[in-house]
Design a protein around this motif. Structure first.
Motif, PDB file in Angstrom:
ATOM      1  N   UNK A 144     -44.656  10.943  24.594  1.00  0.00           N
ATOM      2  CA  UNK A 144     -43.549  11.844  24.245  1.00  0.00           C
ATOM      3  C   UNK A 144     -42.221  11.295  24.751  1.00  0.00           C
ATOM      4  N   UNK A 145     -42.214  10.762  25.973  1.00  0.00           N
ATOM      5  CA  UNK A 145     -40.973  10.202  26.514  1.00  0.00           C
ATOM      6  C   UNK A 145     -40.526   8.974  25.727  1.00  0.00           C
ATOM      7  N   UNK A 146     -41.491   8.110  25.364  1.00  0.00           N
ATOM      8  CA  UNK A 146     -41.145   6.932  24.567  1.00  0.00           C
ATOM      9  C   UNK A 146     -40.611   7.342  23.199  1.00  0.00           C
ATOM     10  N   UNK A 147     -41.210   8.359  22.607  1.00  0.00           N
ATOM     11  CA  UNK A 147     -40.735   8.840  21.300  1.00  0.00           C
ATOM     12  C   UNK A 147     -39.321   9.403  21.415  1.00  0.00           C
ATOM     13  N   UNK A 148     -39.070  10.145  22.500  1.00  0.00           N
ATOM     14  CA  UNK A 148     -37.728  10.685  22.696  1.00  0.00           C
ATOM     15  C   UNK A 148     -36.715   9.560  22.906  1.00  0.00           C
ATOM     16  N   UNK A 149     -37.082   8.551  23.718  1.00  0.00           N
ATOM     17  CA  UNK A 149     -36.185   7.425  23.933  1.00  0.00           C
ATOM     18  C   UNK A 149     -35.915   6.661  22.652  1.00  0.00           C
ATOM     19  N   UNK A 150     -36.963   6.446  21.846  1.00  0.00           N
ATOM     20  CA  UNK A 150     -36.795   5.758  20.564  1.00  0.00           C
ATOM     21  C   UNK A 150     -35.880   6.545  19.648  1.00  0.00           C
ATOM     22  N   UNK A 151     -36.057   7.863  19.626  1.00  0.00           N
ATOM     23  CA  UNK A 151     -35.202   8.696  18.770  1.00  0.00           C
ATOM     24  C   UNK A 151     -33.740   8.609  19.162  1.00  0.00           C
ATOM     25  N   UNK A 152     -33.477   8.636  20.466  1.00  0.00           N
ATOM     26  CA  UNK A 152     -32.084   8.549  20.917  1.00  0.00           C
ATOM     27  C   UNK A 152     -31.477   7.188  20.576  1.00  0.00           C
ATOM     28  N   UNK A 153     -32.263   6.116  20.805  1.00  0.00           N
ATOM     29  CA  UNK A 153     -31.770   4.769  20.489  1.00  0.00           C
ATOM     30  C   UNK A 153     -31.505   4.632  18.996  1.00  0.00           C
ATOM     31  N   UNK A 154     -32.396   5.176  18.169  1.00  0.00           N
ATOM     32  CA  UNK A 154     -32.206   5.099  16.710  1.00  0.00           C
ATOM     33  C   UNK A 154     -30.934   5.842  16.292  1.00  0.00           C
ATOM     34  N   UNK A 155     -30.696   7.004  16.901  1.00  0.00           N
ATOM     35  CA  UNK A 155     -29.474   7.766  16.565  1.00  0.00           C
ATOM     36  C   UNK A 155     -28.216   7.001  16.966  1.00  0.00           C
ATOM     37  N   UNK A 156     -28.262   6.389  18.136  1.00  0.00           N
ATOM     38  CA  UNK A 156     -27.084   5.639  18.601  1.00  0.00           C
ATOM     39  C   UNK A 156     -26.835   4.412  17.725  1.00  0.00           C
ATOM     40  N   UNK A 159     -24.892   4.086  13.340  1.00  0.00           N
ATOM     41  CA  UNK A 159     -23.586   3.600  12.844  1.00  0.00           C
ATOM     42  C   UNK A 159     -23.496   2.083  12.769  1.00  0.00           C
ATOM     43  N   UNK A 160     -24.402   1.385  13.444  1.00  0.00           N
ATOM     44  CA  UNK A 160     -24.372  -0.082  13.458  1.00  0.00           C
ATOM     45  C   UNK A 160     -25.442  -0.679  12.548  1.00  0.00           C
ATOM     46  N   UNK A 161     -26.034   0.143  11.701  1.00  0.00           N
ATOM     47  CA  UNK A 161     -27.016  -0.350  10.750  1.00  0.00           C
ATOM     48  C   UNK A 161     -28.460  -0.137  11.156  1.00  0.00           C
ATOM     49  N   UNK A 162     -28.691   0.562  12.250  1.00  0.00           N
ATOM     50  CA  UNK A 162     -30.057   0.856  12.676  1.00  0.00           C
ATOM     51  C   UNK A 162     -30.660  -0.269  13.503  1.00  0.00           C
ATOM     52  N   UNK A 163     -31.894  -0.061  13.897  1.00  0.00           N
ATOM     53  CA  UNK A 163     -32.598  -1.033  14.735  1.00  0.00           C
ATOM     54  C   UNK A 163     -34.086  -0.972  14.416  1.00  0.00           C
ATOM     55  N   UNK A 164     -34.772  -2.065  14.614  1.00  0.00           N
ATOM     56  CA  UNK A 164     -36.195  -2.115  14.329  1.00  0.00           C
ATOM     57  C   UNK A 164     -37.017  -1.287  15.308  1.00  0.00           C
ATOM     58  N   UNK A 165     -38.284  -1.041  14.932  1.00  0.00           N
ATOM     59  CA  UNK A 165     -39.162  -0.218  15.763  1.00  0.00           C
ATOM     60  C   UNK A 165     -39.428  -0.881  17.116  1.00  0.00           C
ATOM     61  N   UNK A 166     -39.795  -2.165  17.095  1.00  0.00           N
ATOM     62  CA  UNK A 166     -40.157  -2.847  18.344  1.00  0.00           C
ATOM     63  C   UNK A 166     -38.996  -2.885  19.338  1.00  0.00           C
ATOM     64  N   UNK A 167     -37.810  -3.379  18.931  1.00  0.00           N
ATOM     65  CA  UNK A 167     -36.694  -3.341  19.894  1.00  0.00           C
ATOM     66  C   UNK A 167     -36.263  -1.924  20.237  1.00  0.00           C
ATOM     67  N   UNK A 168     -36.455  -0.999  19.282  1.00  0.00           N
ATOM     68  CA  UNK A 168     -36.114   0.389  19.560  1.00  0.00           C
ATOM     69  C   UNK A 168     -36.999   0.984  20.642  1.00  0.00           C
ATOM     70  N   UNK A 169     -38.297   0.686  20.573  1.00  0.00           N
ATOM     71  CA  UNK A 169     -39.224   1.176  21.607  1.00  0.00           C
ATOM     72  C   UNK A 169     -38.865   0.572  22.960  1.00  0.00           C
ATOM     73  N   UNK A 170     -38.530  -0.728  22.967  1.00  0.00           N
ATOM     74  CA  UNK A 170     -38.187  -1.387  24.227  1.00  0.00           C
ATOM     75  C   UNK A 170     -36.917  -0.789  24.832  1.00  0.00           C
ATOM     76  N   UNK A 171     -35.893  -0.616  24.002  1.00  0.00           N
ATOM     77  CA  UNK A 171     -34.658  -0.008  24.498  1.00  0.00           C
ATOM     78  C   UNK A 171     -34.882   1.447  24.911  1.00  0.00           C
ATOM     79  N   UNK A 172     -35.732   2.125  24.168  1.00  0.00           N
ATOM     80  CA  UNK A 172     -36.059   3.506  24.535  1.00  0.00           C
ATOM     81  C   UNK A 172     -36.747   3.574  25.885  1.00  0.00           C
ATOM     82  N   UNK A 173     -37.626   2.590  26.150  1.00  0.00           N
ATOM     83  CA  UNK A 173     -38.299   2.529  27.452  1.00  0.00           C
ATOM     84  C   UNK A 173     -37.289   2.329  28.573  1.00  0.00           C
ATOM     85  N   UNK A 174     -36.336   1.409  28.348  1.00  0.00           N
ATOM     86  CA  UNK A 174     -35.305   1.181  29.368  1.00  0.00           C
ATOM     87  C   UNK A 174     -34.466   2.443  29.587  1.00  0.00           C
TER      88      UNK A 174
END
Length: 201
Positions: A144-156, A159-174
Protein backbone atom coordinates in the motif's frame (compact mmCIF):
# COMPACT_ATOMS: atom_id res chain seq x y z
CA UNK A 1 2.04 3.26 65.49
CA UNK A 2 1.98 6.81 64.00
CA UNK A 3 5.81 7.13 64.04
CA UNK A 4 6.10 3.81 62.17
CA UNK A 5 3.69 4.94 59.46
CA UNK A 6 5.62 8.17 59.10
CA UNK A 7 8.88 6.23 58.71
CA UNK A 8 7.35 4.09 55.96
CA UNK A 9 6.19 7.19 54.09
CA UNK A 10 9.69 8.67 54.28
CA UNK A 11 11.22 5.43 52.98
CA UNK A 12 8.70 5.28 50.12
CA UNK A 13 9.53 8.84 49.13
CA UNK A 14 13.20 7.89 49.25
CA UNK A 15 12.65 4.96 46.89
CA UNK A 16 10.74 7.12 44.42
CA UNK A 17 13.41 9.80 44.63
CA UNK A 18 16.06 7.18 43.93
CA UNK A 19 14.28 6.13 40.74
CA UNK A 20 14.12 9.73 39.58
CA UNK A 21 17.78 10.31 40.44
CA UNK A 22 18.96 7.19 38.60
CA UNK A 23 17.02 7.84 35.39
CA UNK A 24 19.95 9.55 33.68
CA UNK A 25 22.42 6.73 34.33
CA UNK A 26 23.52 4.29 31.66
CA UNK A 27 22.51 0.63 31.65
CA UNK A 28 26.02 -0.36 32.77
CA UNK A 29 25.88 2.04 35.72
CA UNK A 30 22.47 0.73 36.73
CA UNK A 31 23.69 -2.86 36.56
CA UNK A 32 26.50 -1.95 38.97
CA UNK A 33 24.22 -0.05 41.40
CA UNK A 34 24.12 -1.61 44.87
CA UNK A 35 22.65 1.01 47.20
CA UNK A 36 19.39 1.39 45.29
CA UNK A 37 19.37 -1.94 43.48
CA UNK A 38 15.57 -2.27 43.34
CA UNK A 39 15.23 1.18 41.75
CA UNK A 40 18.02 0.42 39.25
CA UNK A 41 16.45 -2.91 38.24
CA UNK A 42 13.04 -1.25 37.87
CA UNK A 43 14.51 1.37 35.52
CA UNK A 44 16.24 -1.33 33.46
CA UNK A 45 12.93 -3.22 33.30
CA UNK A 46 11.14 -0.12 32.05
CA UNK A 47 13.83 0.45 29.41
CA UNK A 48 13.56 -3.15 28.23
CA UNK A 49 9.79 -2.72 27.98
CA UNK A 50 10.26 0.37 25.81
CA UNK A 51 12.22 -1.90 23.44
CA UNK A 52 9.31 -4.38 23.59
CA UNK A 53 11.50 -7.06 25.16
CA UNK A 54 8.95 -8.56 27.56
CA UNK A 55 11.16 -11.41 28.80
CA UNK A 56 14.04 -9.13 29.74
CA UNK A 57 11.68 -6.59 31.33
CA UNK A 58 10.04 -9.33 33.41
CA UNK A 59 13.45 -10.57 34.57
CA UNK A 60 14.54 -7.11 35.69
CA UNK A 61 11.32 -6.46 37.56
CA UNK A 62 11.56 -9.82 39.33
CA UNK A 63 15.02 -8.80 40.54
CA UNK A 64 13.70 -5.36 41.52
CA UNK A 65 10.90 -6.85 43.61
CA UNK A 66 13.29 -9.32 45.26
CA UNK A 67 15.67 -6.48 46.23
CA UNK A 68 12.94 -4.06 47.33
CA UNK A 69 11.73 -3.36 50.85
CA UNK A 70 8.27 -4.75 51.63
CA UNK A 71 6.71 -1.28 51.54
CA UNK A 72 8.20 -0.63 48.07
CA UNK A 73 7.04 -3.82 46.39
CA UNK A 74 3.49 -2.75 45.61
CA UNK A 75 4.67 0.30 43.67
CA UNK A 76 7.28 -1.72 41.77
CA UNK A 77 4.66 -4.36 40.92
CA UNK A 78 2.46 -1.60 39.51
CA UNK A 79 5.39 -0.32 37.48
CA UNK A 80 6.00 -3.88 36.26
CA UNK A 81 2.35 -4.29 35.26
CA UNK A 82 2.47 -1.09 33.19
CA UNK A 83 5.82 -1.90 31.59
CA UNK A 84 4.89 -5.48 30.70
CA UNK A 85 1.57 -4.33 29.24
CA UNK A 86 3.57 -2.00 27.00
CA UNK A 87 6.12 -4.66 26.06
CA UNK A 88 3.38 -7.17 25.23
CA UNK A 89 1.30 -4.61 23.28
CA UNK A 90 -1.77 -4.76 25.55
CA UNK A 91 -3.33 -1.28 25.29
CA UNK A 92 -6.29 -1.85 27.63
CA UNK A 93 -4.09 -3.33 30.37
CA UNK A 94 -1.56 -0.54 29.88
CA UNK A 95 -4.20 2.13 30.43
CA UNK A 96 -5.44 0.50 33.64
CA UNK A 97 -1.91 -0.09 34.95
CA UNK A 98 -0.86 3.51 34.29
CA UNK A 99 -3.96 4.80 36.06
CA UNK A 100 -3.14 2.60 39.07
CA UNK A 101 0.27 4.27 39.16
CA UNK A 102 -1.52 7.61 39.48
CA UNK A 103 -0.29 8.86 36.11
CA UNK A 104 -2.17 10.22 33.12
CA UNK A 105 -3.27 7.41 30.76
CA UNK A 106 -1.81 7.21 27.25
CA UNK A 107 -3.45 9.39 24.63
CA UNK A 108 -5.81 7.98 22.03
CA UNK A 109 -3.11 8.27 19.38
CA UNK A 110 -0.62 6.34 21.51
CA UNK A 111 -3.19 3.63 22.20
CA UNK A 112 -3.95 3.37 18.48
CA UNK A 113 -0.25 3.09 17.66
CA UNK A 114 0.19 0.36 20.28
CA UNK A 115 -2.80 -1.59 18.90
CA UNK A 116 -1.36 -1.32 15.38
CA UNK A 117 2.01 -2.54 16.62
CA UNK A 118 0.32 -5.41 18.41
CA UNK A 119 -1.21 -6.48 15.10
CA UNK A 120 1.92 -6.01 12.99
CA UNK A 121 4.51 -7.20 15.53
CA UNK A 122 2.73 -9.40 18.07
CA UNK A 123 4.68 -10.62 21.12
CA UNK A 124 6.16 -14.10 21.15
CA UNK A 125 3.39 -15.22 23.52
CA UNK A 126 0.69 -14.41 20.96
CA UNK A 127 1.06 -17.67 19.03
CA UNK A 128 1.84 -18.70 15.46
CA UNK A 129 -1.49 -17.50 14.00
CA UNK A 130 -0.94 -13.96 15.27
CA UNK A 131 2.60 -13.96 13.89
CA UNK A 132 1.48 -15.11 10.44
CA UNK A 133 -1.27 -12.49 10.47
CA UNK A 134 1.34 -9.86 11.37
CA UNK A 135 3.57 -10.87 8.46
CA UNK A 136 0.64 -10.72 6.03
CA UNK A 137 -0.39 -7.30 7.34
CA UNK A 138 3.17 -5.99 6.99
CA UNK A 139 3.31 -7.19 3.36
CA UNK A 140 -0.05 -5.54 2.64
CA UNK A 141 1.12 -2.32 4.33
CA UNK A 142 4.36 -2.25 2.32
CA UNK A 143 2.45 -2.76 -0.94
CA UNK A 144 0.00 0.00 0.00
CA UNK A 145 2.82 2.42 0.83
CA UNK A 146 4.63 1.64 -2.43
CA UNK A 147 1.39 2.15 -4.37
CA UNK A 148 0.82 5.48 -2.64
CA UNK A 149 4.40 6.57 -3.36
CA UNK A 150 4.08 5.52 -7.01
CA UNK A 151 0.82 7.44 -7.32
CA UNK A 152 2.35 10.61 -5.93
CA UNK A 153 5.42 10.32 -8.19
CA UNK A 154 3.19 9.72 -11.24
CA UNK A 155 1.11 12.82 -10.40
CA UNK A 156 4.21 14.97 -9.99
CA UNK A 157 5.72 13.69 -13.25
CA UNK A 158 2.57 14.18 -15.36
CA UNK A 159 3.44 17.77 -16.39
CA UNK A 160 6.82 16.47 -17.57
CA UNK A 161 5.42 13.66 -19.70
CA UNK A 162 5.03 10.96 -17.06
CA UNK A 163 7.42 8.28 -15.89
CA UNK A 164 7.77 4.54 -16.32
CA UNK A 165 6.55 1.99 -13.78
CA UNK A 166 10.00 0.75 -12.71
CA UNK A 167 11.57 4.18 -12.05
CA UNK A 168 8.26 5.31 -10.59
CA UNK A 169 8.29 2.48 -8.04
CA UNK A 170 11.91 3.26 -7.17
CA UNK A 171 11.23 6.97 -6.70
CA UNK A 172 8.09 6.13 -4.78
CA UNK A 173 10.15 3.93 -2.45
CA UNK A 174 12.59 6.79 -1.84
CA UNK A 175 9.67 9.15 -1.20
CA UNK A 176 8.04 6.81 1.32
CA UNK A 177 11.38 6.23 3.07
CA UNK A 178 11.96 9.98 3.31
CA UNK A 179 8.48 10.61 4.74
CA UNK A 180 8.85 7.83 7.32
CA UNK A 181 12.29 9.15 8.33
CA UNK A 182 10.91 12.65 8.85
CA UNK A 183 7.98 11.32 10.89
CA UNK A 184 10.33 9.26 13.08
CA UNK A 185 12.61 12.25 13.70
CA UNK A 186 9.68 14.51 14.54
CA UNK A 187 8.26 11.86 16.87
CA UNK A 188 11.59 11.48 18.67
CA UNK A 189 11.95 15.23 19.12
CA UNK A 190 8.46 15.45 20.59
CA UNK A 191 9.23 12.56 22.93
CA UNK A 192 12.52 14.15 24.02
CA UNK A 193 10.78 17.46 24.66
CA UNK A 194 8.08 15.71 26.67
CA UNK A 195 10.70 13.89 28.76
CA UNK A 196 12.61 17.13 29.32
CA UNK A 197 9.41 18.90 30.38
CA UNK A 198 8.50 16.04 32.73
CA UNK A 199 11.94 16.11 34.31
CA UNK A 200 12.03 19.89 34.70
CA UNK A 201 11.42 21.15 38.27
Amino acid sequence: MPPKQRQIRIEQRGALAAIEALQQRSDEELQAETKYKSAAMAILGARAAEKFDADEARSYFQRAIAAARPQERMQIRRMADASLALAERRPSDLKQAVERLGQAPPSGRQMLALRAMGLLLPPSSAGIVARIRGIVLIIVLVIALLAAGLGIVELISLPFGGIGIAPGVLLGLFLVAAVITVLVLVGRRKRDRAKAAAGAP
